[in-house]
Design a protein around this motif. Structure first.
Motif, mmCIF file in Angstrom:
data_model
loop_
_atom_site.group_PDB
_atom_site.id
_atom_site.type_symbol
_atom_site.label_atom_id
_atom_site.label_comp_id
_atom_site.label_asym_id
_atom_site.label_seq_id
_atom_site.Cartn_x
_atom_site.Cartn_y
_atom_site.Cartn_z
ATOM 1 N N ASP A 43 13.938 0.533 -11.730
ATOM 2 C CA ASP A 43 13.013 -0.601 -11.809
ATOM 3 C C ASP A 43 11.756 -0.246 -11.028
ATOM 4 O OD1 ASP A 43 11.738 -2.999 -12.038
ATOM 5 O OD2 ASP A 43 13.113 -4.121 -10.740
ATOM 6 N N PRO A 44 10.623 -0.035 -11.715
ATOM 7 C CA PRO A 44 9.405 0.361 -11.005
ATOM 8 C C PRO A 44 8.736 -0.766 -10.229
ATOM 9 C CG PRO A 44 8.962 0.116 -13.349
ATOM 10 C CD PRO A 44 10.434 -0.070 -13.173
ATOM 11 N N ALA A 45 9.208 -1.999 -10.368
ATOM 12 C CA ALA A 45 8.524 -3.127 -9.724
ATOM 13 C C ALA A 45 8.560 -3.031 -8.205
ATOM 14 C CB ALA A 45 9.152 -4.445 -10.178
ATOM 15 N N GLY A 46 9.615 -2.465 -7.646
ATOM 16 C CA GLY A 46 9.720 -2.424 -6.189
ATOM 17 C C GLY A 46 9.154 -1.177 -5.550
ATOM 18 N N VAL A 47 8.579 -0.272 -6.347
ATOM 19 C CA VAL A 47 8.111 1.002 -5.791
ATOM 20 C C VAL A 47 6.862 0.817 -4.940
ATOM 21 C CG1 VAL A 47 7.193 3.277 -6.374
ATOM 22 C CG2 VAL A 47 9.164 2.360 -7.620
ATOM 23 N N VAL A 48 5.865 0.110 -5.486
ATOM 24 C CA VAL A 48 4.590 -0.030 -4.754
ATOM 25 C C VAL A 48 4.775 -0.797 -3.439
ATOM 26 C CG1 VAL A 48 2.276 -1.053 -4.833
ATOM 27 C CG2 VAL A 48 3.148 0.227 -6.797
ATOM 28 N N PRO A 49 5.487 -1.928 -3.409
ATOM 29 C CA PRO A 49 5.696 -2.576 -2.103
ATOM 30 C C PRO A 49 6.440 -1.689 -1.109
ATOM 31 C CG PRO A 49 6.224 -4.087 -3.884
ATOM 32 C CD PRO A 49 6.034 -2.749 -4.515
ATOM 33 N N ALA A 50 7.443 -0.940 -1.592
ATOM 34 C CA ALA A 50 8.185 -0.066 -0.681
ATOM 35 C C ALA A 50 7.316 1.077 -0.186
ATOM 36 C CB ALA A 50 9.429 0.476 -1.380
ATOM 37 N N ALA A 51 6.490 1.653 -1.064
ATOM 38 C CA ALA A 51 5.584 2.734 -0.647
ATOM 39 C C ALA A 51 4.545 2.220 0.341
ATOM 40 C CB ALA A 51 4.907 3.348 -1.868
ATOM 41 N N THR A 52 4.058 0.998 0.119
ATOM 42 C CA THR A 52 3.092 0.402 1.059
ATOM 43 C C THR A 52 3.721 0.216 2.440
ATOM 44 O OG1 THR A 52 2.025 -0.762 -0.768
ATOM 45 C CG2 THR A 52 1.563 -1.563 1.456
ATOM 46 N N ALA A 53 4.989 -0.186 2.468
ATOM 47 C CA ALA A 53 5.674 -0.348 3.755
ATOM 48 C C ALA A 53 5.836 0.989 4.464
ATOM 49 C CB ALA A 53 7.039 -0.998 3.532
ATOM 50 N N VAL A 54 6.050 2.069 3.702
ATOM 51 C CA VAL A 54 6.154 3.389 4.324
ATOM 52 C C VAL A 54 4.814 3.820 4.909
ATOM 53 C CG1 VAL A 54 6.574 5.831 3.864
ATOM 54 C CG2 VAL A 54 8.090 4.115 2.890
ATOM 55 N N VAL A 55 3.724 3.589 4.176
ATOM 56 C CA VAL A 55 2.393 3.934 4.698
ATOM 57 C C VAL A 55 2.109 3.142 5.977
ATOM 58 C CG1 VAL A 55 -0.087 3.864 4.218
ATOM 59 C CG2 VAL A 55 1.507 4.607 2.443
ATOM 60 N N THR A 56 2.446 1.851 5.956
ATOM 61 C CA THR A 56 2.246 1.027 7.156
ATOM 62 C C THR A 56 3.088 1.539 8.318
ATOM 63 O OG1 THR A 56 1.803 -0.903 5.763
ATOM 64 C CG2 THR A 56 2.345 -1.319 8.072
ATOM 65 N N GLY A 57 4.326 1.913 8.038
ATOM 66 C CA GLY A 57 5.180 2.454 9.101
ATOM 67 C C GLY A 57 4.649 3.756 9.665
ATOM 68 N N LEU A 58 4.051 4.569 8.793
ATOM 69 C CA LEU A 58 3.466 5.825 9.258
ATOM 70 C C LEU A 58 2.263 5.564 10.155
ATOM 71 C CD1 LEU A 58 4.199 8.762 8.812
ATOM 72 C CD2 LEU A 58 2.577 8.841 6.913
ATOM 73 N N VAL A 59 1.433 4.599 9.787
ATOM 74 C CA VAL A 59 0.279 4.234 10.625
ATOM 75 C C VAL A 59 0.754 3.685 11.969
ATOM 76 C CG1 VAL A 59 -1.705 2.690 10.822
ATOM 77 C CG2 VAL A 59 -1.229 3.838 8.652
ATOM 78 N N ASN A 60 1.796 2.860 11.938
ATOM 79 C CA ASN A 60 2.331 2.323 13.194
ATOM 80 C C ASN A 60 2.811 3.446 14.114
ATOM 81 O OD1 ASN A 60 1.857 -0.317 12.410
ATOM 82 N ND2 ASN A 60 3.911 -0.620 11.588
ATOM 83 N N VAL A 108 1.724 6.596 14.188
ATOM 84 C CA VAL A 108 0.564 7.326 14.706
ATOM 85 C C VAL A 108 -0.072 6.552 15.859
ATOM 86 C CG1 VAL A 108 -1.753 8.145 14.151
ATOM 87 C CG2 VAL A 108 0.116 8.533 12.541
ATOM 88 N N VAL A 109 -0.266 5.250 15.683
ATOM 89 C CA VAL A 109 -0.899 4.443 16.730
ATOM 90 C C VAL A 109 -0.008 4.381 17.964
ATOM 91 C CG1 VAL A 109 -1.724 2.132 17.321
ATOM 92 C CG2 VAL A 109 -2.230 3.098 15.082
ATOM 93 N N ALA A 110 1.312 4.268 17.770
ATOM 94 C CA ALA A 110 2.222 4.208 18.915
ATOM 95 C C ALA A 110 2.173 5.496 19.721
ATOM 96 C CB ALA A 110 3.651 3.934 18.435
ATOM 97 N N ILE A 111 2.114 6.640 19.046
ATOM 98 C CA ILE A 111 2.045 7.913 19.765
ATOM 99 C C ILE A 111 0.699 8.083 20.438
ATOM 100 C CG2 ILE A 111 2.065 10.421 19.466
ATOM 101 C CD1 ILE A 111 4.206 10.106 17.375
ATOM 102 N N VAL A 112 -0.374 7.641 19.769
ATOM 103 C CA VAL A 112 -1.702 7.751 20.372
ATOM 104 C C VAL A 112 -1.803 6.892 21.628
ATOM 105 C CG1 VAL A 112 -4.141 7.185 20.024
ATOM 106 C CG2 VAL A 112 -2.888 8.404 18.245
#
Length: 246
Positions: free
Chosen positions: A184-201, A203-207
């Motif tokens: 089901d491709p419907a949940g891919v974009v929200p899940a990918a967005t959450a991964v990008v947000t987690g990656l940014v979090n 980076v900021v936490a380490i900085v």
């Protein structure tokens, strides 16, 4: 009679050649040893190198997680309907899991900030018993508990930002892996967005928590500082009027 001087000249030249052939490698080796000794004598780290190496390691830790996570995102977002095979998803997901586990194991365990001990109050002579005070209403007690500076379970130390960010990133990656193999491709974009947000979090936490230098790019907004540890409550002052009258 003229051949004899020629032989002597040739013999002398041969001896000189042999002597040069023996002496030259020795001289070159001696020069090499001298150069190596000179190099080892000056090969010392510059002052402050240890602190900079720790900062470089923090940046390398970010890169170690960035690469596998971005590889996963690129594969998902370029795939047909965002779907991957089970084997491909497992391979990419394991690479992310290994990178997060490596960074988690390498991160030093930061003990909670110690609250300074309250100095002992000197003993005073016993005073006559006073009449009991009336019990405060529950509403007043609740307000007293919420007073500024109150100590107890509410006064918590700052959280481990990097550890929390790593755990949240792993959870987001697990959700994405489930979405890209669900059909089901419907949940891919929200899940990918959450991964990008987690990656940014992350980076900021380490900085913020890695002791990196403060950014100085003109026009760059200042980063927020880490929350401070709550101060210990003040010790009440002893009465100065002496003992109570009997």
């Amino acid at each position: 009679m003229r051949a004899l001087p020629a032989r002597r000249i040739a013999s002398s030249a041969l001896c000189a050649t042999l002597l040069l052939g023996i002496a030259a490698p020795v001289a070159i080796a001696a020069d090499g040893d001298s150069a190596r000794g000179h190099t080892s004598a000056v090969a010392a780290p510059v002052p402050g190198a240890d602190a900079l190496l720790a900062q470089v390691k923090s940046l390398a830790d970010i890169a170690g997680v960035l690469a596998p996570v971005t590889d996963l995102l690129n594969a998902v977002l370029k795939a047909d309907n965002g779907q991957l095979s089970a084997d491909q998803a497992a391979t990419l997901g394991q690479a992310v899991k290994d990178a997060i586990a490596k960074l988690t194991a390498a991160a030093p365990v930061t003990p909670p900030a110690a609250v300074p001990a309250v100095p002992a109050v000197p003993a005073v002579p016993a005073a006559p018993a006073l009449p009991a005070l009336p019990t405060l209403p529950k509403s007043a007690e609740a307000q007293d508990d919420k007073a500024p500076g109150a100590s107890g379970p509410r006064a918590a130390a700052p959280a481990d930002l990097a550890g929390d960010a790593l755990a949240a990133l792993q959870k987001a990656v697990d959700t994405l892996l489930a979405a890209v193999t669900s059909g089901d491709p419907a949940g891919v974009v929200p899940a990918a967005t959450a991964v990008v947000t987690g990656l940014v979090n992350l980076v900021v936490a380490i900085v913020l928590g890695g002791g990196l230098p403060v950014p100085d790019l003109p026009g760059l907004p200042s980063l927020p500082s880490l929350p401070a540890v709550p101060a210990a409550p003040a010790v009440p002052a002893l009465p100065t009027g002496g003992l109570l009258p009997s």
